[in-house]
Design a protein around this motif. Sequence first.
Motif, mmCIF file in Angstrom:
data_model
loop_
_atom_site.group_PDB
_atom_site.id
_atom_site.type_symbol
_atom_site.label_atom_id
_atom_site.label_comp_id
_atom_site.label_asym_id
_atom_site.label_seq_id
_atom_site.Cartn_x
_atom_site.Cartn_y
_atom_site.Cartn_z
ATOM 1 N N ARG A 1 -28.975 63.689 -111.754
ATOM 2 C CA ARG A 1 -29.433 63.285 -110.422
ATOM 3 C C ARG A 1 -30.820 62.652 -110.465
ATOM 4 N NH1 ARG A 1 -28.023 69.115 -107.617
ATOM 5 N NH2 ARG A 1 -25.743 69.063 -107.942
ATOM 6 N N ASP A 2 -31.613 63.049 -111.441
ATOM 7 C CA ASP A 2 -32.983 62.541 -111.541
ATOM 8 C C ASP A 2 -33.132 61.430 -112.577
ATOM 9 O OD1 ASP A 2 -33.925 64.352 -109.610
ATOM 10 O OD2 ASP A 2 -34.148 65.930 -111.121
ATOM 11 N N TRP A 3 -32.030 61.024 -113.187
ATOM 12 C CA TRP A 3 -32.107 59.968 -114.191
ATOM 13 C C TRP A 3 -32.308 58.608 -113.530
ATOM 14 C CZ3 TRP A 3 -27.570 61.025 -118.155
ATOM 15 C CH2 TRP A 3 -27.850 62.211 -118.841
ATOM 16 N N PRO A 4 -32.958 57.685 -114.222
ATOM 17 C CA PRO A 4 -33.084 56.322 -113.681
ATOM 18 C C PRO A 4 -31.721 55.638 -113.651
ATOM 19 C CG PRO A 4 -33.823 56.392 -115.960
ATOM 20 C CD PRO A 4 -33.594 57.821 -115.549
ATOM 21 N N ALA A 5 -31.620 54.586 -112.862
ATOM 22 C CA ALA A 5 -30.348 53.867 -112.758
ATOM 23 C C ALA A 5 -29.906 53.347 -114.124
ATOM 24 C CB ALA A 5 -30.476 52.718 -111.763
ATOM 25 N N GLN A 6 -30.864 52.867 -114.909
ATOM 26 C CA GLN A 6 -30.563 52.384 -116.258
ATOM 27 C C GLN A 6 -31.140 53.369 -117.264
ATOM 28 O OE1 GLN A 6 -32.560 48.860 -117.981
ATOM 29 N NE2 GLN A 6 -30.517 48.060 -118.431
ATOM 30 N N THR A 7 -30.276 54.031 -117.991
ATOM 31 C CA THR A 7 -30.712 55.025 -118.971
ATOM 32 C C THR A 7 -30.924 54.383 -120.338
ATOM 33 O OG1 THR A 7 -28.463 55.562 -119.689
ATOM 34 C CG2 THR A 7 -29.343 56.779 -117.780
ATOM 35 N N GLU A 8 -31.382 55.201 -121.276
ATOM 36 C CA GLU A 8 -31.571 54.719 -122.643
ATOM 37 C C GLU A 8 -30.254 54.211 -123.229
ATOM 38 O OE1 GLU A 8 -34.771 57.377 -121.483
ATOM 39 O OE2 GLU A 8 -32.593 57.637 -121.470
ATOM 40 N N TYR A 9 -29.173 54.920 -122.936
ATOM 41 C CA TYR A 9 -27.879 54.458 -123.444
ATOM 42 C C TYR A 9 -27.518 53.099 -122.849
ATOM 43 C CZ TYR A 9 -22.929 53.826 -124.146
ATOM 44 O OH TYR A 9 -21.719 53.271 -124.475
ATOM 45 N N ASP A 10 -27.770 52.921 -121.572
ATOM 46 C CA ASP A 10 -27.449 51.647 -120.927
ATOM 47 C C ASP A 10 -28.211 50.499 -121.585
ATOM 48 O OD1 ASP A 10 -25.767 52.894 -119.044
ATOM 49 O OD2 ASP A 10 -27.476 53.358 -117.757
ATOM 50 N N ARG A 11 -29.473 50.743 -121.908
ATOM 51 C CA ARG A 11 -30.268 49.710 -122.577
ATOM 52 C C ARG A 11 -29.747 49.447 -123.988
ATOM 53 N NH1 ARG A 11 -35.414 52.918 -121.961
ATOM 54 N NH2 ARG A 11 -36.240 51.537 -123.581
ATOM 55 N N LEU A 12 -29.353 50.512 -124.682
ATOM 56 C CA LEU A 12 -28.772 50.345 -126.014
ATOM 57 C C LEU A 12 -27.462 49.571 -125.931
ATOM 58 C CD1 LEU A 12 -28.707 51.080 -129.077
ATOM 59 C CD2 LEU A 12 -27.429 53.136 -128.409
ATOM 60 N N ASP A 13 -26.648 49.903 -124.950
ATOM 61 C CA ASP A 13 -25.373 49.209 -124.792
ATOM 62 C C ASP A 13 -25.590 47.731 -124.491
ATOM 63 O OD1 ASP A 13 -22.459 49.299 -124.642
ATOM 64 O OD2 ASP A 13 -22.733 48.902 -122.500
ATOM 65 N N ALA A 14 -26.631 47.419 -123.736
ATOM 66 C CA ALA A 14 -26.945 46.018 -123.452
ATOM 67 C C ALA A 14 -27.300 45.277 -124.746
ATOM 68 C CB ALA A 14 -28.090 45.925 -122.450
ATOM 69 N N VAL A 15 -27.987 45.965 -125.656
ATOM 70 C CA VAL A 15 -28.284 45.374 -126.969
ATOM 71 C C VAL A 15 -26.980 45.103 -127.709
ATOM 72 C CG1 VAL A 15 -29.273 45.830 -129.253
ATOM 73 C CG2 VAL A 15 -30.581 46.380 -127.186
ATOM 74 N N PHE A 16 -26.060 46.053 -127.662
ATOM 75 C CA PHE A 16 -24.780 45.880 -128.350
ATOM 76 C C PHE A 16 -23.980 44.730 -127.744
ATOM 77 C CE2 PHE A 16 -23.739 49.981 -130.855
ATOM 78 C CZ PHE A 16 -25.024 50.014 -131.366
ATOM 79 N N VAL A 17 -24.031 44.601 -126.431
ATOM 80 C CA VAL A 17 -23.337 43.485 -125.770
ATOM 81 C C VAL A 17 -23.918 42.156 -126.245
ATOM 82 C CG1 VAL A 17 -22.963 42.335 -123.549
ATOM 83 C CG2 VAL A 17 -22.641 44.807 -123.742
ATOM 84 N N GLN A 18 -25.241 42.087 -126.347
ATOM 85 C CA GLN A 18 -25.889 40.872 -126.833
ATOM 86 C C GLN A 18 -25.470 40.573 -128.272
ATOM 87 O OE1 GLN A 18 -27.839 38.658 -125.240
ATOM 88 N NE2 GLN A 18 -27.991 37.418 -127.105
ATOM 89 N N LEU A 19 -25.417 41.602 -129.101
ATOM 90 C CA LEU A 19 -25.004 41.406 -130.492
ATOM 91 C C LEU A 19 -23.579 40.860 -130.567
ATOM 92 C CD1 LEU A 19 -26.460 44.648 -132.128
ATOM 93 C CD2 LEU A 19 -27.228 42.299 -132.535
ATOM 94 N N ARG A 20 -22.701 41.414 -129.757
ATOM 95 C CA ARG A 20 -21.316 40.924 -129.770
ATOM 96 C C ARG A 20 -21.253 39.462 -129.356
ATOM 97 N NH1 ARG A 20 -20.245 45.930 -126.477
ATOM 98 N NH2 ARG A 20 -20.115 47.603 -128.032
ATOM 99 N N GLY A 21 -22.114 39.090 -128.412
ATOM 100 C CA GLY A 21 -22.167 37.699 -127.989
ATOM 101 C C GLY A 21 -22.662 36.774 -129.085
ATOM 102 N N GLU A 22 -23.336 37.354 -130.065
ATOM 103 C CA GLU A 22 -23.832 36.586 -131.209
ATOM 104 C C GLU A 22 -22.941 36.762 -132.439
ATOM 105 O OE1 GLU A 22 -27.969 37.448 -131.842
ATOM 106 O OE2 GLU A 22 -28.471 37.194 -129.720
ATOM 107 N N LYS A 23 -21.715 37.170 -132.201
ATOM 108 C CA LYS A 23 -20.712 37.322 -133.264
ATOM 109 C C LYS A 23 -21.063 38.424 -134.259
ATOM 110 C CE LYS A 23 -17.751 34.005 -132.213
ATOM 111 N NZ LYS A 23 -16.302 34.248 -131.989
ATOM 112 N N ILE A 24 -21.666 39.490 -133.754
ATOM 113 C CA ILE A 24 -21.956 40.660 -134.578
ATOM 114 C C ILE A 24 -21.196 41.842 -133.976
ATOM 115 C CG2 ILE A 24 -23.742 42.274 -135.360
ATOM 116 C CD1 ILE A 24 -25.732 39.911 -135.189
ATOM 117 N N ILE A 25 -20.273 42.398 -134.716
ATOM 118 C CA ILE A 25 -19.517 43.555 -134.235
ATOM 119 C C ILE A 25 -20.492 44.704 -134.003
ATOM 120 C CG2 ILE A 25 -17.795 45.292 -134.867
ATOM 121 C CD1 ILE A 25 -16.416 43.098 -136.548
ATOM 122 N N ALA A 26 -20.461 45.298 -132.824
ATOM 123 C CA ALA A 26 -21.365 46.409 -132.502
ATOM 124 C C ALA A 26 -20.540 47.545 -131.911
ATOM 125 C CB ALA A 26 -22.435 45.952 -131.516
ATOM 126 N N LEU A 27 -20.548 48.691 -132.586
ATOM 127 C CA LEU A 27 -19.683 49.805 -132.208
ATOM 128 C C LEU A 27 -20.477 51.074 -131.941
ATOM 129 C CD1 LEU A 27 -16.861 49.379 -134.898
ATOM 130 C CD2 LEU A 27 -16.894 48.470 -132.563
#
Length: 201
Positions: A66-92
């Motif tokens: 309930r007190d967590w920010p809208a964007q958590t550390e995992y969300d930011r990490l996942d955004a990095v992974f999404v960017q990597l996939r967009g650059e043809k790097i498999i990110a799991l």
Amino acid sequence: MALTLDPEDTRGRIHDLVWSGFYPDADVEWMITDEYLDPDEITAEDRAWIKAEAERACVAKHIAERDWPAQTEYDRLDAVFVQLRGEKIIALHRAGNTLADGHDDVREQWRIAGRLASGIRGCCFYHSQDLDTAVRTGRLHLAFSGGMIPEIELREANTVVVGNRIVELLRAAGFKAQWSGDINERIEADLGQWRKRGPTA
């Protein structure tokens, strides 16, 4: 009757499963009774204790969320992974239980994508043991490589490029990231803490 399980160890495993954010609340109890422990050796008292501990941990996490920010550390990490996939790097995320498992998962993704014709130029992943460490410490180790290039020198050079790009994106996302530059060593990302909302949140 006394418990036959190790309360401290089992409580720690329940904590890791719940706070990882990857599992529905309803799955935690059976993951402990049927996978982490031997179901043929635990007693009715053990099962009752596990049920109560799992429920307590799930409630505690939901309250904390309930007190967590809208964007958590995992969300930011996942955004990095999404960017990597967009650059043809498999990110799991959570790729198997070991480095070998993770590389197997990467090879399967590469095969599905079309192998060399896919244009995939590398990979990045962490496995479930890395996840456990991140839940407890906020530090995550990332494995990576420069892809399935047959020529060793080209593959190693590309691995350096991929490693540097991962570090760059992690830092841009606000994480402290360290890598020695040695392709045989993993990247360490200091997330601060691991916060991922669960699938039932």
